[in-house]
Write a protein that holds these residues in place. Sequence first.
Motif, short mmCIF file in Angstrom:
data_model
loop_
_atom_site.label_atom_id
_atom_site.label_comp_id
_atom_site.label_asym_id
_atom_site.label_seq_id
_atom_site.Cartn_x
_atom_site.Cartn_y
_atom_site.Cartn_z
N ARG A 226 97.06 109.81 0.81
CA ARG A 226 97.30 111.11 0.19
C ARG A 226 98.66 111.70 0.55
N ALA A 227 99.15 111.42 1.75
CA ALA A 227 100.48 111.91 2.14
C ALA A 227 101.54 111.24 1.27
N GLN A 228 101.37 109.96 0.99
CA GLN A 228 102.32 109.26 0.13
C GLN A 228 102.26 109.83 -1.29
N ASP B 75 101.44 112.88 -2.20
CA ASP B 75 102.11 114.18 -2.18
C ASP B 75 103.63 114.03 -2.15
N ALA B 76 104.12 113.09 -1.34
CA ALA B 76 105.56 112.87 -1.25
C ALA B 76 106.11 112.37 -2.59
N ARG B 77 105.40 111.48 -3.24
CA ARG B 77 105.86 110.95 -4.53
C ARG B 77 105.85 112.03 -5.61
N LEU B 78 104.84 112.88 -5.59
CA LEU B 78 104.77 113.93 -6.60
C LEU B 78 105.89 114.95 -6.45
N ALA B 79 106.46 115.05 -5.27
CA ALA B 79 107.58 115.97 -5.05
C ALA B 79 108.87 115.44 -5.67
N LEU B 80 108.92 114.13 -6.01
CA LEU B 80 110.11 113.54 -6.60
C LEU B 80 110.15 113.81 -8.10
N SER B 81 111.34 113.68 -8.67
CA SER B 81 111.44 113.77 -10.13
C SER B 81 110.73 112.56 -10.73
N PRO B 82 110.29 112.64 -11.97
CA PRO B 82 109.62 111.48 -12.57
C PRO B 82 110.47 110.21 -12.54
N ALA B 83 111.75 110.32 -12.83
CA ALA B 83 112.61 109.13 -12.82
C ALA B 83 112.73 108.55 -11.42
#
Length: 83
Positions: free
Chosen positions: A49-51, A53-61
């Motif tokens: 889940r931490a990963q 959350d971290a990925r969702l904070a990035l732009s889609p690209a």
Amino acid sequence: MGQRIAFRLPDPLLAALDARAGAAGISRAEALRTIVEDALRAGDDGVDRAQIDARLALSPARRVETMARDARRLAAIRGRAAS
């Protein structure tokens, strides 16, 4: 980092580990850490889940680029081609 540990591997296993680490462009130690983390995670639901959350904070690209890079790295460590 954590504590240093020492153990022995048979030559064929060590050669396979080095080949996979080399293919992934990472150190032997990093390959071992990744393999151990994957093995230990296999007992839970497999969701980091931490990963997420971290990925969702990035732009889609950037998220797609990061996921593709990680897939290639893990495939190389596991000795399989990334699709």
